[in-house]
Design a protein around this motif. Sequence first.
Motif, PDB file in Angstrom:
ATOM      1  N   LEU A   8     -24.752  -8.561  44.412  1.00 52.56           N
ATOM      2  CA  LEU A   8     -25.322  -7.824  43.282  1.00 52.56           C
ATOM      3  C   LEU A   8     -25.980  -6.535  43.754  1.00 52.56           C
ATOM      4  CD1 LEU A   8     -24.991 -10.760  42.217  1.00 52.56           C
ATOM      5  CD2 LEU A   8     -27.130 -10.437  40.955  1.00 52.56           C
ATOM      6  N   GLY A  10     -28.597  -4.111  42.556  1.00 50.54           N
ATOM      7  CA  GLY A  10     -29.647  -4.155  41.553  1.00 50.54           C
ATOM      8  C   GLY A  10     -30.694  -3.075  41.728  1.00 50.54           C
ATOM      9  N   SER A  17     -32.450  -6.309  36.576  1.00 46.49           N
ATOM     10  CA  SER A  17     -31.971  -7.104  37.705  1.00 46.49           C
ATOM     11  C   SER A  17     -32.599  -8.491  37.711  1.00 46.49           C
ATOM     12  CB  SER A  17     -32.275  -6.385  39.026  1.00 46.49           C
ATOM     13  OG  SER A  17     -31.609  -5.141  39.065  1.00 46.49           O
ATOM     14  N   TYR A  20     -30.572 -10.704  35.534  1.00 50.77           N
ATOM     15  CA  TYR A  20     -29.380 -11.192  36.233  1.00 50.77           C
ATOM     16  C   TYR A  20     -29.730 -12.357  37.160  1.00 50.77           C
ATOM     17  CZ  TYR A  20     -25.810  -7.724  34.972  1.00 50.77           C
ATOM     18  OH  TYR A  20     -24.868  -6.991  34.306  1.00 50.77           O
ATOM     19  N   TYR A  21     -30.744 -12.171  37.976  1.00 49.51           N
ATOM     20  CA  TYR A  21     -31.099 -13.207  38.954  1.00 49.51           C
ATOM     21  C   TYR A  21     -31.457 -14.518  38.267  1.00 49.51           C
ATOM     22  CZ  TYR A  21     -33.281 -15.611  42.860  1.00 49.51           C
ATOM     23  OH  TYR A  21     -33.589 -16.551  43.809  1.00 49.51           O
ATOM     24  N   LEU A  40     -26.224 -15.992  46.393  1.00 48.90           N
ATOM     25  CA  LEU A  40     -26.071 -14.575  46.062  1.00 48.90           C
ATOM     26  C   LEU A  40     -26.853 -13.692  47.022  1.00 48.90           C
ATOM     27  CD1 LEU A  40     -28.859 -13.417  44.547  1.00 48.90           C
ATOM     28  CD2 LEU A  40     -27.956 -14.693  42.627  1.00 48.90           C
ATOM     29  N   MET A  42     -28.588  -9.773  46.842  1.00 51.09           N
ATOM     30  CA  MET A  42     -28.886  -8.629  45.986  1.00 51.09           C
ATOM     31  C   MET A  42     -29.381  -7.478  46.852  1.00 51.09           C
ATOM     32  SD  MET A  42     -31.473  -8.086  42.715  1.00 51.09           S
ATOM     33  CE  MET A  42     -30.458  -8.967  41.537  1.00 51.09           C
ATOM     34  N   CYS A  84     -25.516  -4.402  38.573  1.00 49.41           N
ATOM     35  CA  CYS A  84     -26.403  -4.971  37.546  1.00 49.41           C
ATOM     36  C   CYS A  84     -26.999  -3.872  36.677  1.00 49.41           C
ATOM     37  CB  CYS A  84     -27.510  -5.783  38.212  1.00 49.41           C
ATOM     38  SG  CYS A  84     -26.928  -7.143  39.223  1.00 49.41           S
ATOM     39  N   ALA A 225     -19.570 -13.701  36.303  1.00 50.31           N
ATOM     40  CA  ALA A 225     -20.030 -13.885  37.682  1.00 50.31           C
ATOM     41  C   ALA A 225     -20.147 -15.362  38.029  1.00 50.31           C
ATOM     42  CB  ALA A 225     -21.374 -13.190  37.875  1.00 50.31           C
TER      43      ALA A 225
END
Length: 237
Positions: A8, A10, A17, A20-21, A40, A42, A84, A225
Amino acid sequence: MTLRTLGLIGGMSFEGSAVYYRKINEAIHQHLGGLHSAELLMRSIDFQPIVDMQRSDRWEEAGQALAKAARALEAGGADCIMICAVTMHLVADAVETATVLPFIHIVDEVAIRLKAAGRVRPLLLATRYTMENGFYPARMKPHGINVMVPDAPSRERIHDIIFNELSIGRVEDLSRQQLVDIIEIARMQGADSVIFGCTEICMILDTDTLPLPGFDSTAIHIEAAVDFALGKSGDPA
């Protein structure tokens, strides 16, 4: 099971962001139970220099910055790359070609969802850059989708709400009503749906309480995702 590692990019904004997380991890937990969470990486970059590049029309430089972030994610072991932030998909080509990894493009995923719902005339709510640059409608056009954008004063107000309120965690009732009013005007002009074309829009609007059916691009991007992480989908087209 072995999860694929999501990469990601971000920080644009940190509020978006964080959505998203949190939502990626919530979805992985819902699918797998127990104490499972996402694999993941980032790369969260400082947003202010990117904003300065946007304001001075230095998009090539911004693309180089995000391409560098993508290469760092690839080196760190990511199995795909995703940005993101909707606006920064304006430089998606630079990011996509920076690595050999599959790239999950937010506009493509939203187009798939709109087509499945039979919606062909969506209103786009986004930053001024996204609404005025043309990359979003151009990418939707081959799918038979004709994107509408609000008039100039409305575009300016939406942009202000995103950058000066939502991106720093402020959610104002007056701003929410102004957005709903913009959607109602579009409905009367022939729009059949509305796209939340900025990561932060979901902080202030609910897709189920609007004058038009809403499509939250962030939620759709996250679902794509998660499917990739779980191996439910192959490499994105």
